[in-house]
Every structure is written in structure tokens, then in C-alpha cells.
Design a protein around this motif. Structure first.
Motif, PDB file in Angstrom:
ATOM      1  N   LEU A  70       0.832  -1.203   0.000  1.00 53.07           N
ATOM      2  CA  LEU A  70       0.000   0.000   0.000  1.00 53.07           C
ATOM      3  C   LEU A  70       0.865   1.251   0.000  1.00 53.07           C
ATOM      4  CD1 LEU A  70      -2.664  -1.007   2.666  1.00 53.07           C
ATOM      5  CD2 LEU A  70      -2.999  -0.888   0.206  1.00 53.07           C
ATOM      6  N   SER A  71       0.681   2.062  -1.007  1.00 56.81           N
ATOM      7  CA  SER A  71       1.289   3.394  -1.024  1.00 56.81           C
ATOM      8  C   SER A  71       0.237   4.405  -0.579  1.00 56.81           C
ATOM      9  CB  SER A  71       1.780   3.738  -2.431  1.00 56.81           C
ATOM     10  OG  SER A  71       2.729   2.796  -2.880  1.00 56.81           O
ATOM     11  N   GLY A  72       0.644   5.360   0.248  1.00 55.37           N
ATOM     12  CA  GLY A  72      -0.311   6.369   0.697  1.00 55.37           C
ATOM     13  C   GLY A  72      -1.313   5.839   1.689  1.00 55.37           C
ATOM     14  N   PHE A  73      -0.867   5.041   2.644  1.00 47.31           N
ATOM     15  CA  PHE A  73      -1.718   4.453   3.683  1.00 47.31           C
ATOM     16  C   PHE A  73      -2.685   5.504   4.234  1.00 47.31           C
ATOM     17  CE2 PHE A  73      -2.828   2.401   7.598  1.00 47.31           C
ATOM     18  CZ  PHE A  73      -2.539   1.051   7.440  1.00 47.31           C
ATOM     19  N   VAL A  74      -3.989   5.255   4.114  1.00 48.66           N
ATOM     20  CA  VAL A  74      -5.013   6.248   4.485  1.00 48.66           C
ATOM     21  C   VAL A  74      -5.340   6.124   5.963  1.00 48.66           C
ATOM     22  CG1 VAL A  74      -7.391   6.985   4.123  1.00 48.66           C
ATOM     23  CG2 VAL A  74      -5.959   6.351   2.175  1.00 48.66           C
ATOM     24  N   ASN A  75      -5.361   7.257   6.655  1.00 44.79           N
ATOM     25  CA  ASN A  75      -5.654   7.277   8.088  1.00 44.79           C
ATOM     26  C   ASN A  75      -6.765   8.254   8.416  1.00 44.79           C
ATOM     27  OD1 ASN A  75      -5.364   6.479  10.715  1.00 44.79           O
ATOM     28  ND2 ASN A  75      -3.573   7.740  11.138  1.00 44.79           N
ATOM     29  N   ALA A  95       8.262   5.168   1.490  1.00 46.09           N
ATOM     30  CA  ALA A  95       8.145   3.817   0.943  1.00 46.09           C
ATOM     31  C   ALA A  95       6.770   3.238   1.249  1.00 46.09           C
ATOM     32  CB  ALA A  95       9.239   2.925   1.536  1.00 46.09           C
ATOM     33  N   PRO A  96       6.282   2.326   0.431  1.00 45.85           N
ATOM     34  CA  PRO A  96       4.980   1.700   0.681  1.00 45.85           C
ATOM     35  C   PRO A  96       4.989   0.864   1.955  1.00 45.85           C
ATOM     36  CG  PRO A  96       5.711   1.323  -1.578  1.00 45.85           C
ATOM     37  CD  PRO A  96       6.877   1.869  -0.827  1.00 45.85           C
ATOM     38  N   SER A  97       3.798   0.614   2.475  1.00 45.88           N
ATOM     39  CA  SER A  97       3.616  -0.297   3.593  1.00 45.88           C
ATOM     40  C   SER A  97       3.277  -1.678   3.036  1.00 45.88           C
ATOM     41  CB  SER A  97       2.493   0.187   4.512  1.00 45.88           C
ATOM     42  OG  SER A  97       2.837   1.413   5.122  1.00 45.88           O
ATOM     43  N   ILE A  98       3.859  -2.711   3.632  1.00 46.60           N
ATOM     44  CA  ILE A  98       3.688  -4.073   3.133  1.00 46.60           C
ATOM     45  C   ILE A  98       3.194  -4.969   4.259  1.00 46.60           C
ATOM     46  CG2 ILE A  98       4.830  -6.086   2.138  1.00 46.60           C
ATOM     47  CD1 ILE A  98       6.815  -4.152   0.835  1.00 46.60           C
ATOM     48  N   ARG A  99       2.153  -5.730   3.969  1.00 44.38           N
ATOM     49  CA  ARG A  99       1.636  -6.726   4.896  1.00 44.38           C
ATOM     50  C   ARG A  99       1.605  -8.077   4.189  1.00 44.38           C
ATOM     51  NH1 ARG A  99      -2.971  -4.623   8.966  1.00 44.38           N
ATOM     52  NH2 ARG A  99      -1.811  -2.885   9.839  1.00 44.38           N
ATOM     53  N   HIS A 109       1.952 -17.240   9.575  1.00 43.87           N
ATOM     54  CA  HIS A 109       3.088 -16.329   9.752  1.00 43.87           C
ATOM     55  C   HIS A 109       2.684 -14.960   9.226  1.00 43.87           C
ATOM     56  CE1 HIS A 109       7.174 -14.838  10.017  1.00 43.87           C
ATOM     57  NE2 HIS A 109       7.099 -14.433   8.757  1.00 43.87           N
ATOM     58  N   GLU A 110       2.895 -13.947  10.029  1.00 41.85           N
ATOM     59  CA  GLU A 110       2.575 -12.581   9.619  1.00 41.85           C
ATOM     60  C   GLU A 110       3.837 -11.734   9.608  1.00 41.85           C
ATOM     61  OE1 GLU A 110       1.382 -10.049  13.411  1.00 41.85           O
ATOM     62  OE2 GLU A 110      -0.037 -11.704  13.107  1.00 41.85           O
ATOM     63  N   LYS A 111       3.872 -10.802   8.691  1.00 38.97           N
ATOM     64  CA  LYS A 111       5.022  -9.913   8.566  1.00 38.97           C
ATOM     65  C   LYS A 111       4.542  -8.565   8.070  1.00 38.97           C
ATOM     66  CE  LYS A 111       9.492  -9.478   6.179  1.00 38.97           C
ATOM     67  NZ  LYS A 111      10.403 -10.114   5.188  1.00 38.97           N
ATOM     68  N   THR A 112       4.933  -7.506   8.737  1.00 38.81           N
ATOM     69  CA  THR A 112       4.579  -6.157   8.297  1.00 38.81           C
ATOM     70  C   THR A 112       5.824  -5.286   8.253  1.00 38.81           C
ATOM     71  OG1 THR A 112       4.137  -5.290  10.526  1.00 38.81           O
ATOM     72  CG2 THR A 112       2.308  -6.362   9.372  1.00 38.81           C
ATOM     73  N   ASP A 113       5.854  -4.405   7.276  1.00 37.35           N
ATOM     74  CA  ASP A 113       6.930  -3.423   7.153  1.00 37.35           C
ATOM     75  C   ASP A 113       6.275  -2.144   6.665  1.00 37.35           C
ATOM     76  OD1 ASP A 113       9.170  -1.917   6.777  1.00 37.35           O
ATOM     77  OD2 ASP A 113      10.150  -3.279   5.366  1.00 37.35           O
ATOM     78  N   GLU A 114       5.947  -1.285   7.612  1.00 36.59           N
ATOM     79  CA  GLU A 114       5.150  -0.089   7.307  1.00 36.59           C
ATOM     80  C   GLU A 114       5.991   1.160   7.512  1.00 36.59           C
ATOM     81  OE1 GLU A 114       0.851  -2.071   8.305  1.00 36.59           O
ATOM     82  OE2 GLU A 114       2.048  -1.290   9.949  1.00 36.59           O
ATOM     83  N   GLU A 115       6.095   1.916   6.438  1.00 34.54           N
ATOM     84  CA  GLU A 115       6.995   3.064   6.428  1.00 34.54           C
ATOM     85  C   GLU A 115       6.260   4.389   6.558  1.00 34.54           C
ATOM     86  OE1 GLU A 115      10.293   5.659   5.653  1.00 34.54           O
ATOM     87  OE2 GLU A 115      10.273   3.541   6.150  1.00 34.54           O
ATOM     88  N   GLY A 116       5.205   4.575   5.812  1.00 32.52           N
ATOM     89  CA  GLY A 116       4.600   5.898   5.697  1.00 32.52           C
ATOM     90  C   GLY A 116       3.205   5.990   6.249  1.00 32.52           C
ATOM     91  N   VAL A 117       3.008   5.567   7.502  1.00 32.76           N
ATOM     92  CA  VAL A 117       1.697   5.689   8.132  1.00 32.76           C
ATOM     93  C   VAL A 117       1.630   7.049   8.820  1.00 32.76           C
ATOM     94  CG1 VAL A 117       0.080   4.682   9.769  1.00 32.76           C
ATOM     95  CG2 VAL A 117       1.595   3.199   8.438  1.00 32.76           C
ATOM     96  N   PHE A 118       0.841   7.950   8.274  1.00 32.70           N
ATOM     97  CA  PHE A 118       0.770   9.313   8.796  1.00 32.70           C
ATOM     98  C   PHE A 118      -0.451   9.473   9.693  1.00 32.70           C
ATOM     99  CE2 PHE A 118       3.867   9.978   5.659  1.00 32.70           C
ATOM    100  CZ  PHE A 118       4.460  11.222   5.836  1.00 32.70           C
ATOM    101  N   GLY A 119      -0.274  10.205  10.785  1.00 31.66           N
ATOM    102  CA  GLY A 119      -1.383  10.572  11.643  1.00 31.66           C
ATOM    103  C   GLY A 119      -1.503  12.074  11.717  1.00 31.66           C
ATOM    104  N   LEU A 131       4.605   7.310  11.454  1.00 32.84           N
ATOM    105  CA  LEU A 131       4.947   6.109  12.206  1.00 32.84           C
ATOM    106  C   LEU A 131       5.547   5.079  11.265  1.00 32.84           C
ATOM    107  CD1 LEU A 131       4.634   4.298  14.831  1.00 32.84           C
ATOM    108  CD2 LEU A 131       2.512   3.512  13.788  1.00 32.84           C
ATOM    109  N   THR A 132       6.653   4.487  11.662  1.00 38.89           N
ATOM    110  CA  THR A 132       7.185   3.327  10.958  1.00 38.89           C
ATOM    111  C   THR A 132       7.139   2.137  11.903  1.00 38.89           C
ATOM    112  OG1 THR A 132       9.480   3.680  11.613  1.00 38.89           O
ATOM    113  CG2 THR A 132       8.720   4.803   9.628  1.00 38.89           C
ATOM    114  N   SER A 133       6.882   0.979  11.333  1.00 41.95           N
ATOM    115  CA  SER A 133       6.711  -0.208  12.172  1.00 41.95           C
ATOM    116  C   SER A 133       7.140  -1.446  11.404  1.00 41.95           C
ATOM    117  CB  SER A 133       5.243  -0.341  12.604  1.00 41.95           C
ATOM    118  OG  SER A 133       5.038  -1.528  13.324  1.00 41.95           O
ATOM    119  N   VAL A 134       7.861  -2.323  12.102  1.00 44.66           N
ATOM    120  CA  VAL A 134       8.254  -3.614  11.542  1.00 44.66           C
ATOM    121  C   VAL A 134       7.870  -4.677  12.553  1.00 44.66           C
ATOM    122  CG1 VAL A 134      10.150  -5.070  10.762  1.00 44.66           C
ATOM    123  CG2 VAL A 134      10.157  -2.628  10.223  1.00 44.66           C
ATOM    124  N   SER A 135       7.160  -5.709  12.115  1.00 47.56           N
ATOM    125  CA  SER A 135       6.757  -6.757  13.042  1.00 47.56           C
ATOM    126  C   SER A 135       6.760  -8.107  12.345  1.00 47.56           C
ATOM    127  CB  SER A 135       5.367  -6.472  13.626  1.00 47.56           C
ATOM    128  OG  SER A 135       4.371  -6.601  12.637  1.00 47.56           O
TER     129      SER A 135
END
Length: 743
Positions: A285-290, A318-322, A349-359, A376-380
Motif C-alpha cells: 500500500l502506497s499512501g496508507f489512508v488514516n 516507501a509503501p507499507s507491506i503486509r 506467519h505474519e510480517k509487516t513493514d510499514e513506512e509511511g503511516v501518517f497521523g 509512524l514506521t513499524s516492523v513486526s
């Protein structure tokens, strides 16, 4: 940053469907002395501190045209009296008319004709359901039903959750069991169980494929293949898959979606079947909507209304990936016609790499033009194991027939998450300029990064007995014991390691009665319960009791005129007790504040008056409010995002004779009433109608051309909200074309 601030914190648990965490996000330490309002029905929390204009709303990360390779299934409200339902009673051959609880069935015919690409797309046709997540932010399957969150299961088994929307290409039908169901499914919210019945391998060769294109450069392709691997089909397979590449009405938003689900089944002798199902799904996802601010969408803004296309995420990020990978094995053995055993094991198995989550941090000043933002950036990474086993027995005690199910399950779950928070430049929402680097100078903020290791273990034993006293009177009784353990290790910035342990045990029960005065007419009543563990402690370190749910329901069902007319009606009263919220005096701790109640009634009717024509209408009235709270100002407030009135109308017609044979039309109109936009009921989302239209033409026996228009009237509407800075706009008028084939 000014200490005089207003902070709204959205809980990370929204990214874990079906689970609810009450841990605070990394932004909590920005405000240590504020008043914290209670968590709402979706697990979200709002923290406010008096002061000037700063509001931080951080969201943590995070037309199926192909025909089924099988024949058509029932559509919503049109299930046949003899259709077997998996969501209730496990292995017993239950049907909609023999279950003393409200059930809606969404068949493959509905999924195909309405272009429902995900479970969430289809759930809009359930009266009383309201969307609580968007495919724009990867939470499209999140729904509230009867005032509280719905939970997903697969093939009648409580399996590991996907932290993203589930693609419909592998789904045969969706069964919605309304109300609490913890006896069979363990810890969950009390709203409903949404059971996904997956497409299974067939003994004969069949296949389908489709290619579609729609507005906003939306490409989607699907495939569905099934057939025998060995002679006679004792070993057989099914392969379903989908790929999407789409823009959106929101600026800079783009999704690339991949889903593939291979399944193999084989018979061992005449009595044993082994099924191995797997899936892989990935969303980029590019442009993660919040969401957007309420002022400019549903509330006035001195600068005028905001365009629904406004994106506040920066395109340079960068895009967010789930990603989710899932493998499950299921064994069914029939000892006799009256005894069946089933066991299942699944790994996810779950994996996330989220770069551009704006609040959105709030308005920069009273001009309400410039929005301050955080990123917010998050890796899990996480792994879940679930094992389940049950034994179904049918036996008689004198004139009384019993259908008894005994079983147990165990879940093992571990996840590691690392996230950081930064401040981004303010955005002029009426003349936006996007020019950030991938990492702003203020990234990360000192002491606001967090690292968490979460480990959860749950175990349960259950029993359910369906008792046929006579041909007309049937009783259902069930009981479950559940045990829950969790250990969480977390660090905040350079702070110390915090270790939190929780151990909770709960009993849940189920009672129901069904009376059939005449054939194909049933009256029913039930009392069902649920529980949900609370992850967190009070200010003195004490654990809280699990949240509870209790429903009382009365209803009637009928299948008349040889199945051409189906009627359903139900009255319900659902209470969620021991609701846990953040302590208003100590935001790092929890308190139990009281209860929320949803009550109302539902009516639906479906008909096939002539060959080729099917009609459906449904209405739900839901009065959902907070009834007990330590903050008396919140008593009587509406539960967020629950419409008091909702309606569903659906019609399909296929020309089966004459020169126009092969031409089909379909249309729907749904109404969602006014809703509260946040927990405090401080603003309102207006009600709206949405109209959709579909048509198709069979060019040959196996090739079909299709077209659809969603939001036909181009209604400007808002699907859901969480706070004054998290309001989600619905899509404008959208068209799609498709070509599908069966072979």
C-alpha cells in the motif's frame, strides 16, 4: 513540543483482527497527566489534555467476476431450508431452520454478482452491520454487528487471524452467526461470528478465470481451478488466486494485492478425508489512508469542504507491506453414520513493514487550514499455531435424540514489533505541497520508539448438546472452559524493560430452544455468552476480569412456497460487561468502568417470485449505548459508528428465454443511518444511501461479459470514524468492466 497539548491515541490492536490489546502506543508518554476517555467497542482509546490546538491521531499499522467452479450457492437471505451451516454446532448437519439463533448466509452467487472482492465488501449486505475499517488502510474486513465487533472463523474452526482483508476468490459462502459464540469459538467480541466457508477440491475437472478493469486504473485478475489428481478423485486439488493493481480516488494511494490459495484433499479408505489448505496474501500500500479531519468533511470548516481525494501521507515514503502465510491440515474420520471425529492444525506467519503511516496532529492554528502531522514506521513478525479437535456423536436416550459435540482447542502466538515516531511538516490541506524526504529531520522522536515481544497461550474445552425432545421441540445447551495466559515485554525509548503477565480463566454458556409448530416454520429463543481477556493491569498492578458479553434473543424463521419465500425476524438484547478502559488518573493503567448495551430488532425477507428473479429486503434497528461508566458524562452516549437504522435491498434478474437469453441485471440499495463519530458522541456521521448496479451478458455458454457501477448516484458519504481527525470518506461513482470464462 508544547506540553499544552491534546493527544488522541489509536490502539495498535486495530491491526490484529479479532484480538484486542489495551497496551498504549509509543506516543502515550507525550502526555502523562491527561484525562483518558474510555476505550470504545473497537478497542480504540482517546487521551486528551487541556491546552492549545494540537491533536495527535496516530494509526499504527498498520468485482470478483469469475464464476465458481461449482454451481451457484444461495445469496443473502435466500438460503434453502436444507442448506447445511458450518458455523453452528461444528459437525452436525444443521440448517438455517434448525438453529435457534439468527444467521445470514452470503452465497457465492452474491459475491460474484455484486463484485465483492473481500469479506468486508460482502458484509454490507447484512442488516445491522456497519463498516469499521477500510481497504484503503488494509482493515476492510472489520465490521461491527449488533453494536460490537464481528470475529472471523474458517470452516467452522477458530483459526489464526489475518491482519488484512481476506480475498473472496477462495470463498464458497459466508455465514454470519449474530451474537456471542464463545462456547464454540473461545475469546471474542460479542457482536457476531463471520464464518468463511472455503472452496474445496472437486472430483471432476472445472475451472474459471476472469480479467477486470475499472475506474482509477483498477486491474484485477482471478483464477479458480479444481479437479482430480488420481483416477476417481481420491486425491484432488483446488487452486484459487487473485492479483490486483489499482489506484484510488485518494491522491497517491495505490495497492498491489496478491492472493493464492492451493488446497489438496485425499481419501484414506472410505471413512477418512485429509485436507491441506494453504494461502499466501500480500498487500503493498502506497499512501496508507488514516482518515480526514471532521472539520471540512462532516463538520463545517471556515475554508470550505475538503475534497475526498485528499491524501495526507507523503508520496516520497516507501509503501507499507503486509504479508500472511497460512497452512492448515484437517482430518475427518467417520466411525459410523452417528459418530465423526475431526482434528485440525494451522500455522500462520505474519510480517509487516510499514513506512509511511501518517497521523494527523491537529490544526496548526484557529484558521483550520494547516494540519500538523506525525509519521509512524513499524516492523513486526509473528507466528500463530492453532490446534483443534472435536468428536460428534448422535445417540438416543429413550425417545430423546442427542447430537453431542465434545472438543478442545489450543492457540500459541508470538509477535515481535519495533516502531518509531517522527514529526512531519504541516500540510496545507487546501493547497497541499508534498516534498518530504523519506525520513524527516525529527525522526525518530527521542524516547518514543518502542519494542515489544508478545506471547499468548489459550486453551479451551467445550461441550454442546442438541436435544430433540420431539419432532417439534429442540433444545441446545453448551458450556466452555477457557484459560488464557499472556506475557508482554516492552521498552519505551531508552526506558526500562517492562514485563506484564496475565492469566485469566472464564466459563461461557449457551442455551437455546427451537419450536416448529408447522413444517418449515420455526420459533426460537436463546441466551448466549462470550468473554474477552483484558491485556493490562490496574494502577496497583492487579489484573482485571475478562470482558463479558450476554445476549437474549427471540425470533422466528420460515421457508414457504417450496423455498421461494423466506422470512426472518428477531428481537435481541446484548450487553457487554466489565468493559476495560484506561484509568483517567493514570493513563498507563486500566480500570473496569461498566457496561455497554445494544438492543433492537431485525427483519428480512427474500423471494423468488418467478424463475430468474430473486429479491431481498432487510431492516435492522439498533439502539447501542453506554449504560455504566465511571465518567457519568458518558452514560447514555451512543456507541461509536453504530447506525440506529439500516436497510438492505437487493434484486437480480436473469433472462432465460428468447433473444435476450443470457442477459442479467442486478441492483442494490443500502441505507446506513446517522452514527456517532467518536466515543464521546461529540460529532455525527450523516446517514447515506448507496446504490449499485450490475449487468452481464453470456456471449457463449462459458464466456460472460460484465459491467457494474458502484455508488451510482455519486453520493458523498463517510463509512466510519474513530475521532475528530479520523473520518473515512466513501468512494465516488466507480465503474468496472470484466470478462470471465468457465471451462
Amino acid at each position: 513540543m508544547s506540553a499544552d497539548s491534546v493527544i488522541a491515541i489509536d490502539n495498535y490492536s486495530r491491526s490484529f483482527h479479532g484480538q484486542r490489546s489495551v497496551q498504549l502506543s509509543q506516543m502515550q508518554m507525550l502526555a502523562c497527566t491527561g484525562r483518558v476517555s474510555q476505550r470504545d467497542n473497537g478497542g480504540h482509546m482517546t487521551l486528551r489534555i487541556s491546552g492549545t490546538a494540537l491533536a495527535i491521531c496516530l494509526l499504527s499499522a498498520a468485482p470478483a467476476w469469475a464464476q465458481s467452479a461449482e454451481g451457484d450457492s444461495a445469496s443473502v437471505g435466500d438460503e434453502k431450508a436444507n442448506d447445511e451451516i458450518l458455523v453452528f454446532g461444528r459437525l452436525a448437519k444443521d440448517t438455517t431452520l434448525t438453529i435457534p439463533q439468527s444467521i445470514d448466509v452470503l452465497g457465492s452467487e452474491l459475491l460474484q454478482s455484486t463484485g465483492s472482492e473481500t469479506v468486508g465488501d460482502a458484509l454490507r449486505f447484512v442488516p445491522g452491520a456497519s463498516r469499521d475499517g477500510s481497504t484503503l488502510d488494509a482493515f476492510g474486513d472489520t465490521y461491527l454487528i449488533r453494536g460490537f465487533q464481528a470475529n472471523q472463523t474458517v470452516n467452522g474452526i477458530n483459526t489464526n487471524a489475518l491482519r488484512q482483508a481476506r480475498d473472496s476468490i477462495a470463498i464458497e459462502r459466508i455465514e454470519v452467526l449474530k451474537g456471542p459464540a464463545s462456547v464454540l469459538y473461545g475469546q471474542l467480541q460479542p457482536g457476531a461470528v463471520v464464518n468463511i466457508v472455503t472452496k474445496q477440491p472437486e472430483r471432476d475437472w472445472a475451472g474459471a478465470a476472469s480479467l477486470g478493469y475499472g475506474r482509477f486504473d483498477d486491474w484485477r485478475g482471478t483464477i479458480d481451478l479444481t479437479g482430480p489428481i488420481t483416477a476417481g478423485g481420491k486425491v484432488r486439488f483446488r487452486l484459487t488466486g487473485a492479483y490486483d493493481d489499482a489506484d484510488s480516488f485518494v491522491d497517491f494511494w495505490r495497492r498491489k494485492h496478491l492472493f493464492i490459495a492451493p488446497t489438496i484433499a485425499f481419501d484414506i479408505g472410505e471413512a477418512t478425508t485429509v485436507t491441506i489448505e494453504s494461502l499466501y496474501t500480500r498487500n503493498k500500500l502506497s499512501g496508507f489512508v488514516n482518515g480526514l479531519p471532521a472539520e471540512g468533511t462532516v463538520l463545517p470548516n471556515p475554508n470550505g469542504p475538503l475534497p475526498r481525494s485528499l491524501g495526507h501521507a507523503d508520496p516520497t515514503f516507501a509503501p507499507s507491506i503486509r504479508e500472511n502465510s497460512d497452512i492448515s491440515a484437517r482430518v475427518e474420520h467417520r466411525f459410523s453414520d452417528r459418530a465423526t471425529w475431526r482434528t485440525a492444525l494451522s500455522w500462520t506467519h505474519e510480517k509487516t513493514d510499514e513506512e509511511g503511516v501518517f497521523g494527523l496532529l491537529g490544526w496548526e492554528d484557529d484558521a483550520k487550514r494547516n494540519l500538523m502531522r506525525a509519521v509512524l514506521t513499524s516492523v513486526s513478525k509473528g507466528d500463530s499455531w492453532t490446534t483443534h479437535s472435536d468428536l460428534a456423536l448422535e445417540f438416543d436416550t429413550g425417545p430423546i435424540t442427542h447430537s453431542l459435540v465434545l472438543g478442545g482447542d489450543y492457540t500459541w502466538f508470538d509477535r515481535h514489533n519495533r516502531s518509531d515516531v517522527g514529526l512531519a511538516a504541516s500540510l496545507d490541506v487546501y493547497d497541499p505541497v508534498y516534498d518530504l524526504a523519506a525520513r524527516p529531520d525529527t525522526f525518530p522522536l527521542p524516547d518514543f520508539g518502542s519494542e515489544t515481544d508478545e506471547s499468548t497461550r489459550t486453551a479451551g474445552l467445550f461441550a454442546q448438546d442438541r436435544i430433540s425432545l420431539t419432532d417439534q421441540i429442540k433444545l441446545v445447551g453448551g458450556l466452555r472452559w477457557s484459560h488464557y495466559r499472556q506475557r508482554t515485554e516492552s521498552t519505551q525509548g531508552t526506558g526500562p524493560l517492562n514485563i506484564n503477565r496475565q492469566t485469566q480463566t472464564a466459563w461461557t454458556s449457551q442455551l437455546g430452544m427451537l419450536y416448529t409448530p408447522v413444517e418449515n416454520v420455526a420459533l426460537f429463543a436463546n441466551r448466549t455468552t462470550s468473554f474477552l481477556p483484558v491485556q493490562g493491569v490496574t494502577a496497583d498492578g492487579s489484573p482485571l476480569e475478562p470482558e463479558t458479553g450476554t445476549q437474549y434473543e427471540l425470533g422466528a424463521k420460515a421457508s414457504l412456497l417450496g423455498g421461494r419465500l423466506a422470512l426472518n425476524a428477531a428481537l435481541f438484547h446484548l450487553k457487554r460487561g466489565d468493559v476495560a478502559v484506561s484509568d483517567r488518573d493514570d493513563p498507563s493503567a486500566l480500570i473496569a468502568i461498566g457496561a455497554q448495551v445494544a438492543k433492537g430488532f431485525e427483519l428480512s425477507a427474500s423471494a423468488r417470485p418467478v424463475d430468474g428473479l430473486s429479491l431481498y429486503a432487510g431492516y435492522a434497528y439498533t439502539d447501542a449505548k453506554t449504560t455504566e461508566d465511571t465518567n457519568v458524562a458518558l452514560v447514555g452516549k451512543r456507541i461509536r459508528n453504530i447506525p440506529q437504522h439500516s436497510l438492505v435491498f437487493r434484486g437480480d434478474y436473469e433472462v432465460r428465454n428468447g433473444m435476450l437469453a443470457g442477459l442479467a441485471f442486478g441492483g442494490s440499495a443500502t441505507y446506513t443511518g446517522d452514527r456517532s463519530g467518536d466515543l464521546e458522541d461529540s460529532f455525527e456521521l450523516p446517514g447515506y444511501w448507496r446504490a449499485d448496479f450490475q449487468m452481464s451478458y453470456a456471449l457463449t455458454e462459458n464466456v460472460k461479459l460484465g459491467a457494474s457501477v458502484e455508488n451510482l448516484t455519486n453520493e458523498r458519504y463517510y463509512t466510519h470514524a474513530f475521532s475528530l481527525f479520523e473520518v473515512w470518506p466513501g468512494a465516488p461513482r466507480t465503474w468496472r468492466l470484466s470478462l470471465s470464462t468457465r471451462f
